[in-house]
Scaffold this active site. Structure first.
Site, PDB file in Angstrom:
ATOM      1  N   ILE A  44       0.824  -1.198   0.000  1.00 51.43           N
ATOM      2  CA  ILE A  44       0.000   0.000   0.000  1.00 51.43           C
ATOM      3  C   ILE A  44       0.867   1.260   0.000  1.00 51.43           C
ATOM      4  CG2 ILE A  44      -0.235   0.031   2.536  1.00 51.43           C
ATOM      5  CD1 ILE A  44      -2.751   1.232  -0.174  1.00 51.43           C
ATOM      6  N   ASP A  71      -7.592  -2.428   4.918  1.00 48.84           N
ATOM      7  CA  ASP A  71      -7.649  -3.366   6.037  1.00 48.84           C
ATOM      8  C   ASP A  71      -6.356  -4.150   6.142  1.00 48.84           C
ATOM      9  OD1 ASP A  71      -8.137  -6.433   4.838  1.00 48.84           O
ATOM     10  OD2 ASP A  71      -8.809  -4.846   3.495  1.00 48.84           O
ATOM     11  N   GLY A 113      -5.829  -6.640  -0.138  1.00 39.28           N
ATOM     12  CA  GLY A 113      -6.314  -5.757   0.913  1.00 39.28           C
ATOM     13  C   GLY A 113      -5.381  -4.579   1.089  1.00 39.28           C
ATOM     14  N   GLU A 114      -5.342  -4.036   2.298  1.00 36.58           N
ATOM     15  CA  GLU A 114      -4.511  -2.875   2.652  1.00 36.58           C
ATOM     16  C   GLU A 114      -4.999  -1.575   2.018  1.00 36.58           C
ATOM     17  OE1 GLU A 114      -0.376  -3.489   1.844  1.00 36.58           O
ATOM     18  OE2 GLU A 114      -0.310  -5.461   2.813  1.00 36.58           O
ATOM     19  N   GLY A 115      -5.987  -1.650   1.135  1.00 36.25           N
ATOM     20  CA  GLY A 115      -6.395  -0.485   0.366  1.00 36.25           C
ATOM     21  C   GLY A 115      -5.757  -0.424  -1.001  1.00 36.25           C
TER      22      GLY A 115
END
Length: 353
Positions: free
Chosen positions: A94, A170, A312-314
């Site tokens: 991210i 997340d 995830g992580e954005g």
């Protein structure tokens, strides 16, 4: 818990944006989805042409989940705390994607099963790890409310600091299991239809994950219409905070890009907490998790990208941000037919007739 009424998007700005699109030096509709996105941005900002995003902010919500002990992930639970430190140090995916997208990153610890890395990261920590949802509630009622309130306050902090676009991300080993439960609970889908392979589990892991989802759904049958009850029974503090964050972004008239399964599952509850919030969101991408597609359909959101991402992580939303910037740029920076001295289709028809 109640949120203030979500303000409507600006219909006049949207109409002006659509009209302006038809005056630009291109065939009508030739920029496809970019045109729709530019109209959405104008309606969020209440002005046409809209301004370019200058202070995009990504917030990664971290938490551990007791269900990870059931073997539903390919990675051990201690990876969550390690990745929080990695994100904070700038070494995660991210961080790399955010640099390209010209966005900044913040990571917050809501329920990592370790001491908070710092007072800054752990300012809103609710507890160490959420309960194993296959056997027990993830949170108490008080913890569920505290998690949503944390997300609301974090959104306020970011908007007050000048963020003009928000991205929710997340981080949490095992979080796709409670996220899948939430999607199934809201949509009425069967476990076998929504369970995916997450971080790369094998077939045996998939079977364990499906069993955990089934057991959690059975426990949640009495709270299916209660978003706070669902968070308590089969969610988690990180998911609750994401729900509060997404809802409050809409209340504060701030456009938001959703990421993958965990974020979109929380957004389903945010829409229940703050009806109409979904109009202020766009889906950055569609992940490979089957529950994600169901959640997007439930929200009526069409993903900007589909790159088979599942990290995830954005990251998926951050990758989509330059596309959104391009949509704004076309509406604001392209010349009109009259300004450029370019003949329109109507001018050509007039010459022929």
């Amino acid at each position: 818990m109640t949120f203030p009424a979500v303000p409507p998007l600006d219909a006049e700005a949207a109409a002006a944006a659509r009209a302006r699109q038809d005056t630009l030096t291109k065939p009508p509709g030739s920029l496809g989805r970019l045109e729709d996105l530019s109209v959405w941005v104008a309606s969020c900002q209440g002005v046409c042409p809209p301004g370019q995003f200058e202070r995009a902010r990504i917030v990664v919500f971290a938490g551990d989940h007791g269900v990870a002990a059931s073997g539903v992930s390919a990675y051990p639970p201690q990876v969550t705390a390690q990745m929080v430190a990695n994100i904070d140090a700038g070494g995660a995916a991210i961080n790399a994607v955010a640099e390209v997208a010209r966005a900044t990153v913040r990571v917050v610890d809501l329920a990592v099963d370790a001491d908070a890395l710092s007072d800054r990261i752990g300012a809103y920590k609710v507890r160490r790890g959420s309960g194993n949802i296959a056997e027990q509630d993830a949170l108490s009622d008080e913890e569920a409310l505290a998690a949503v309130e944390a997300g609301r306050r974090i959104a306020d902090e970011e908007v007050d600091a000048g963020a003009d676009l928000l991205i929710a991300g997340d981080m949490g080993i095992g979080n796709s299991t409670p996220a899948t439960v939430l999607v199934a609970a809201v949509t009425g889908a069967e476990p076998v239809a929504v369970v995916g392979y997450g971080t790369g589990i094998d077939d045996a892991g998939w079977a364990r994950k499906t069993a955990a989802v089934r057991d959690a759904l059975f426990r949640a049958r009495s709270v299916l219409l209660d978003p706070i009850g669902l968070l308590r029974c089969c969610g988690g503090a990180d998911l609750g905070a994401i729900a509060g964050f997404c809802a409050q972004a809409a209340v504060r008239r701030t456009p938001l890009l959703l990421d993958g399964l965990a974020v979109t599952a929380a957004a389903l509850l945010a829409e229940r907490l703050a009806p109409g919030a979904r109009l202020w969101w766009q889906a950055g991408h569609r992940s490979t998790e089957p529950a994600h597609a169901l959640a997007l359909a439930q929200l009526g959101l069409d993903p900007i990208l589909d790159l088979q991402m599942r990290l995830g992580e954005g990251t998926g939303a951050a990758v989509a941000l330059p596309v959104l910037r391009a949509a704004v740029a076309t509406l604001t920076s392209m010349a009109t037919f009259s300004a450029a001295g370019v003949a329109t289709q109507a001018d050509t028809l007039d010459e022929i007739t």
